[in-house]
Design an enzyme around this catalytic site. Structure first.
Site, PDB file in Angstrom:
ATOM      1  N   LYS A  23       0.841  -1.213   0.000  1.00 10.09           N
ATOM      2  CA  LYS A  23       0.000   0.000   0.000  1.00 10.09           C
ATOM      3  C   LYS A  23       0.870   1.256   0.000  1.00 10.09           C
ATOM      4  O   LYS A  23       0.666   2.164  -0.798  1.00 10.09           O
ATOM      5  CB  LYS A  23      -0.904  -0.004   1.251  1.00 10.09           C
ATOM      6  N   ASN A  24       1.859   1.278   0.901  1.00  9.43           N
ATOM      7  CA  ASN A  24       2.648   2.498   1.058  1.00  9.43           C
ATOM      8  C   ASN A  24       3.687   2.699  -0.037  1.00  9.43           C
ATOM      9  O   ASN A  24       4.360   3.727  -0.083  1.00  9.43           O
ATOM     10  CB  ASN A  24       3.292   2.542   2.446  1.00  9.43           C
ATOM     11  N   ARG A  92      -4.036  10.372   3.899  1.00  7.51           N
ATOM     12  CA  ARG A  92      -2.769  11.066   4.095  1.00  7.51           C
ATOM     13  C   ARG A  92      -2.023  11.253   2.764  1.00  7.51           C
ATOM     14  O   ARG A  92      -1.397  12.269   2.510  1.00  7.51           O
ATOM     15  CB  ARG A  92      -1.926  10.202   5.054  1.00  7.51           C
ATOM     16  N   CYS A 116      -5.077   7.913   9.021  1.00  9.53           N
ATOM     17  CA  CYS A 116      -5.360   7.250  10.293  1.00  9.53           C
ATOM     18  C   CYS A 116      -5.047   8.178  11.464  1.00  9.53           C
ATOM     19  O   CYS A 116      -4.053   8.916  11.434  1.00  9.53           O
ATOM     20  CB  CYS A 116      -4.508   5.986  10.431  1.00  9.53           C
ATOM     21  N   ARG A 121       0.538  14.331  13.011  1.00  3.76           N
ATOM     22  CA  ARG A 121       0.901  14.166  11.602  1.00  3.76           C
ATOM     23  C   ARG A 121       1.017  15.489  10.826  1.00  3.76           C
ATOM     24  O   ARG A 121       0.298  15.738   9.847  1.00  3.76           O
ATOM     25  CB  ARG A 121      -0.075  13.215  10.900  1.00  3.76           C
ATOM     26  N   PRO A 122       1.947  16.360  11.254  1.00  5.04           N
ATOM     27  CA  PRO A 122       2.128  17.628  10.541  1.00  5.04           C
ATOM     28  C   PRO A 122       2.746  17.417   9.151  1.00  5.04           C
ATOM     29  O   PRO A 122       3.211  16.319   8.833  1.00  5.04           O
ATOM     30  CB  PRO A 122       3.094  18.399  11.437  1.00  5.04           C
ATOM     31  N   ILE A 123       2.737  18.476   8.331  1.00  6.53           N
ATOM     32  CA  ILE A 123       3.374  18.386   7.008  1.00  6.53           C
ATOM     33  C   ILE A 123       4.436  19.465   6.834  1.00  6.53           C
ATOM     34  O   ILE A 123       4.801  19.833   5.728  1.00  6.53           O
ATOM     35  CB  ILE A 123       2.337  18.460   5.861  1.00  6.53           C
ATOM     36  N   LEU A 125       7.589  19.435   7.234  1.00  7.06           N
ATOM     37  CA  LEU A 125       8.817  19.028   6.533  1.00  7.06           C
ATOM     38  C   LEU A 125       8.597  18.976   5.016  1.00  7.06           C
ATOM     39  O   LEU A 125       9.496  19.308   4.237  1.00  7.06           O
ATOM     40  CB  LEU A 125       9.306  17.665   7.037  1.00  7.06           C
ATOM     41  N   ASP A 305       4.414   0.546  11.857  1.00  6.85           N
ATOM     42  CA  ASP A 305       3.213  -0.080  11.277  1.00  6.85           C
ATOM     43  C   ASP A 305       3.034  -1.536  11.726  1.00  6.85           C
ATOM     44  O   ASP A 305       2.040  -2.169  11.372  1.00  6.85           O
ATOM     45  CB  ASP A 305       3.259  -0.001   9.743  1.00  6.85           C
TER      46      ASP A 305
HETATM   47  N1  EPU Z   1       6.549  14.435  10.665  1.00  5.73           N
HETATM   48  C1  EPU Z   1       6.696  15.763  10.969  1.00  5.73           C
HETATM   49  N2  EPU Z   1       6.563  16.661   9.951  1.00  5.73           N
HETATM   50  C2  EPU Z   1       6.293  16.290   8.666  1.00  5.73           C
HETATM   51  C3  EPU Z   1       6.151  14.918   8.369  1.00  5.73           C
HETATM   52  C4  EPU Z   1       6.286  14.001   9.405  1.00  5.73           C
HETATM   53  O1  EPU Z   1       6.929  16.128  12.109  1.00  5.73           O
HETATM   54  O2  EPU Z   1       6.200  17.166   7.791  1.00  5.73           O
HETATM   55  C5  EPU Z   1       6.662  13.433  11.759  1.00  5.73           C
HETATM   56  C6  EPU Z   1       5.329  12.729  11.983  1.00  5.73           C
HETATM   57  O3  EPU Z   1       4.498  13.464  12.857  1.00  5.73           O
HETATM   58  C7  EPU Z   1       5.767  11.422  12.576  1.00  5.73           C
HETATM   59  C8  EPU Z   1       7.096  11.140  11.882  1.00  5.73           C
HETATM   60  O4  EPU Z   1       7.538  12.393  11.352  1.00  5.73           O
HETATM   61  O5  EPU Z   1       6.007  11.583  13.963  1.00  5.73           O
HETATM   62  C9  EPU Z   1       7.013  10.100  10.787  1.00  5.73           C
HETATM   63  O6  EPU Z   1       6.129  10.511   9.783  1.00  5.73           O
HETATM   64  P1  EPU Z   1       6.371  10.187   8.248  1.00  5.73           P
HETATM   65  O7  EPU Z   1       6.256  11.449   7.480  1.00  5.73           O
HETATM   66  O8  EPU Z   1       7.613   9.380   8.102  1.00  5.73           O
HETATM   67  O9  EPU Z   1       5.120   9.269   7.917  1.00  5.73           O
HETATM   68  P2  EPU Z   1       4.070   9.423   6.767  1.00  5.73           P
HETATM   69  O10 EPU Z   1       4.733   9.709   5.491  1.00  5.73           O
HETATM   70  O11 EPU Z   1       2.956  10.291   7.216  1.00  5.73           O
HETATM   71  C10 EPU Z   1       4.214   6.879   6.149  1.00  5.73           C
HETATM   72  C11 EPU Z   1       3.215   5.772   6.025  1.00  5.73           C
HETATM   73  C12 EPU Z   1       2.716   5.391   7.405  1.00  5.73           C
HETATM   74  C13 EPU Z   1       3.907   4.968   8.252  1.00  5.73           C
HETATM   75  C14 EPU Z   1       4.958   6.089   8.294  1.00  5.73           C
HETATM   76  C15 EPU Z   1       6.231   5.714   9.034  1.00  5.73           C
HETATM   77  C16 EPU Z   1       2.234   6.178   3.865  1.00  5.73           C
HETATM   78  C17 EPU Z   1       1.038   6.540   3.080  1.00  5.73           C
HETATM   79  N3  EPU Z   1       2.113   6.189   5.180  1.00  5.73           N
HETATM   80  O12 EPU Z   1       3.483   7.952   6.736  1.00  5.73           O
HETATM   81  O13 EPU Z   1       1.841   4.282   7.220  1.00  5.73           O
HETATM   82  O14 EPU Z   1       3.483   4.696   9.557  1.00  5.73           O
HETATM   83  O15 EPU Z   1       5.312   6.459   6.940  1.00  5.73           O
HETATM   84  O16 EPU Z   1       6.805   4.586   8.476  1.00  5.73           O
HETATM   85  O17 EPU Z   1       3.274   5.850   3.305  1.00  5.73           O
HETATM   86  C18 EPU Z   1       0.105   2.805   7.774  1.00  5.73           C
HETATM   87  O18 EPU Z   1       0.363   2.203   6.711  1.00  5.73           O
HETATM   88  O19 EPU Z   1      -0.695   2.332   8.636  1.00  5.73           O
HETATM   89  C19 EPU Z   1       0.743   4.094   8.021  1.00  5.73           C
HETATM   90  C20 EPU Z   1       0.314   4.944   8.944  1.00  5.73           C
END
Ligand code: EPU
Length: 391
Positions: A23-24, A92, A116, A121-123, A125, A305
Site C-alpha cells: 500500500k505504502n 494522508r 489514520c 501528523r504535521p506536514i 517538513l 506499522d
Molecule cells: N513528521 C513531521 N513533519 C512532517 C512529516 C512528518 O513532524 O512534515 C513526523 C510525523 O508526525 C511522525 C514522523 O515524522 O512523527 C514520521 O512521519 P512520516 O512522514 O515518516 O510518515 P508518513 O509519510 O505520514 C508513512 C506511512 C505510514 C507509516 C509512516 C512511518 C504512507 C502513506 N504512510 O506515513 O503508514 O506509519 O510512513 O513509516 O506511506 C500505515 O500504513 O498504517 C501508516 C500509517
C-alpha cells in the site's frame, strides 16, 4: 465494505498466501503517475480503499484510471490542479500529489491531508523541502496554495527522515534542471521503490536507502508498466498471526530483508522461521516467549506499522515486554481494546508495559486505525470464544 469482523478463536493456521503490492509503495506511485501525461500501468494493486481514493482524485482532476486484471492504467492529462477537501481529508497520501503537480503543472492547490488517527501528523517538513527548492507556498482557509514557477534544484536537509516528505521532494525535483540532494531522507524500502519507478520513467535518481538521495533533473518522463514491491507490513501481520495462533504458514512474494527486524523478534519469541527465494515459512508450536524490549524506529528499525500487531503478540506471550512507540504519539488506541479481551497492559508516556497472559477472551472491540484494527483481529484468532471487531 465490511463493517465488522467476527472471529471464532482457537484454530491453528495452516496454509499459503501470496502477498500483494505494498500500500505504502503504491500510494506515492499513483501520485508519481502525474509526472507524465503518457500512460502509467501499476501492476498487482492492493484492494484497499486509500488506493481507490487516490484514483478518484485523479479522475476529479480530469485524468482517467481503469482497473484491468489487478493493474491500474492511469492517464493523467489533467484539467485541474486542485485536490478537493473531501477526498484529501480522508487520506494522508493526497499530500504526495503536491510534489508531482508542482513538477508537471507548476501550480497546485491541496487541502490538508487526513489519514489514520495516530498522532498530529504535521506536514511542515514537506512544505519546508518544497520551499527550499523555491516553491511559493501560502496556507489559507484549510488549503495549501503552491506556485512552482521559480523552483530550482538545490539542497534539502530533513530534520527527521519523514517518509512522505522524502517522497514529495523526490517527485517535486525530478524535472528541475541540475542536481537536487536530500540529506537525512527516509530509508524505507518504499523510497527505493519510488526511485526505481521514477528511473523506469526516464528519471535519474540515486541513493535511496542511504543518507543522501541525489536527483538529477531531466526534461521529461515517459510512461511505464511497473510492479511495486510486496507489502512488508501485510507479510509481517500474517507472520505475527502464525506466531499467535500457532501452526505452519507459508508467505509467497516477500522480500525477507525488508522485515529482518520483525523476523529477529519472532525468532526470539520461539517461532521457527526460514526463507527461500521470495518465500517465508513460519512454524509456531508453543506459547510464545515475550521480547523484553521493542521500540519503533525509522527503517531499518522496527516499523511503527507493526507495533500494534507485535503488541498483541506480547499480550499472550510468556513474560514481560516493554513496547515503545517513537514515531506517532497516539498510536496506542488498540491497548484499551486488548484490555477488554483480558490483556494486562499499562501505557506510560510512549511505552506500553505488557504482562503476558496465557489466555485472551473474545469480546466486542473497536478498531481506531488500520494497524490497530489488525492487531484486534490477531488477538481474536487466539482468544477463547468469539471476538467482534468493529470499526
Ligand atoms: N513528521 C513531521 N513533519 C512532517 C512529516 C512528518 O513532524 O512534515 C513526523 C510525523 O508526525 C511522525 C514522523 O515524522 O512523527 C514520521 O512521519 P512520516 O512522514 O515518516 O510518515 P508518513 O509519510 O505520514 C508513512 C506511512 C505510514 C507509516 C509512516 C512511518 C504512507 C502513506 N504512510 O506515513 O503508514 O506509519 O510512513 O513509516 O506511506 C500505515 O500504513 O498504517 C501508516 C500509517
Amino acid at each position: 465494505m465490511i463493517d465488522s469482523f467476527k472471529i471464532t478463536g482457537g484454530k491453528k493456521l495452516y496454509g499459503s498466501i501470496d502477498i500483494e503490492s505494498a500500500k505504502n509503495a503504491v500510494l506515492p506511485l499513483v501520485a508519481g503517475a502525474l509526472l507524465t501525461q503518457e500512460t502509467i500501468v501499476i501492476n498487482n494493486i492492493p484492494d484497499i480503499s486509500d488506493v481507490y481514493k487516490m484514483f478518484e482524485i485523479i479522475r476529479l482532476m480530469g485524468g482517467s484510471v481503469e482497473i484491468c486484471e489487478g493493474s491500474a492504467i492511469i492517464s493523467a492529462t489533467l484539467n485541474k490542479t486542485e485536490i478537493p477537501k473531501g477526498l484529501a481529508s480522508e487520506i494522508r497520501s493526497s499530500i504526495f500529489m503536491l510534489g508531482s503537480l508542482l513538477a508537471t503543472y507548476k501550480i497546485a492547490k491541496v487541502a490538508y491531508p487526513g489519514g489514520c488517527d495516530i498522532g498530529s501528523r504535521p506536514i511542515d517538513l514537506h512544505l519546508m523541502g518544497l520551499r527550499c527548492l523555491g516553491a511559493k507556498i501560502i496556507e489559507r482557509h484549510g488549503y495549501i496554495y503552491c506556485n512552482g514557477e521559480n523552483m530550482k534544484s538545490g539542497i534539502v536537509h530533513l530534520d527527521f527522515p519523514s517518509v512522505g516528505a522524502t517522497e514529495n521532494i523526490m517527485m517535486a525535483s525530478v524535472m528541475l534542471e541540475g542536481d537536487t540532494f536530500i540529506y537525512n531522507p527516509a530509508k524505507e524500502p518504499e523510497i527505493e521503490d519510488l526511485q526505481n519507478f521514477i528511473n523506469a520513467m526516464g528519471g535519474i535518481v540515486s541513493g535511496a536507502g542511504t543518507s543522501v538521495i541525489k536527483i538529477t533533473g531531466v526534461k521529461k518522463l515517459h510512461g511505464v508498466s511497473y510492479t511495486p514491491i510486496p507489502d512488508r507490513i501485510v507479510a509481517g501481520t500474517y507472520l505475527i498471526a502464525g506466531a499467535m495462533a500457532g501452526g505452519k504458514i507459508e508467505l509467497k512474494n516477500v522480500i525477507p530483508e525488508h522485515i529482518y527486524s520483525l523476523i529477529t523478534k519472532l525468532t526470539q519469541s520461539g517461532c521457527v522461521i526460514s526463507a527461500k527465494g521470495g518465500n517465508i515459512y513460519l512454524e509456531s508450536n508453543s506459547r510464545p516467549i515475550s521480547c523484553p524490549s521493542i521500540a519503533t524506529q525509522p527503517y531499518p528499525g522496527f516499523p511503527t506499522d507493526l507495533q500494534a500487531q507485535i503488541l498483541a503478540l506480547q499480550s499472550i506471550s510468556n513474560g514481560i515486554s516493554i513496547v515503545t512507540e517513537n514515531l506517532f504519539e497516539t498510536r496506542f488506541k488498540h491497548v484499551a481494546e486488548l484490555i477488554k479481551m483480558g490483556a494486562k497492559i499499562t501505557v506510560k508516556d510512549r511505552s506500553a508495559i505488557v504482562h503476558g497472559v496465557s489466555v485472551l477472551y473474545g469480546a466486542e472491540v473497536e478498531g481506531h486505525d488500520l494497524r490497530g484494527t489488525a492487531s484486534l483481529v490477531l488477538a481474536g484468532l487466539c482468544a477463547e470464544g468469539v471476538t467482534t471487531v468493529h470499526g
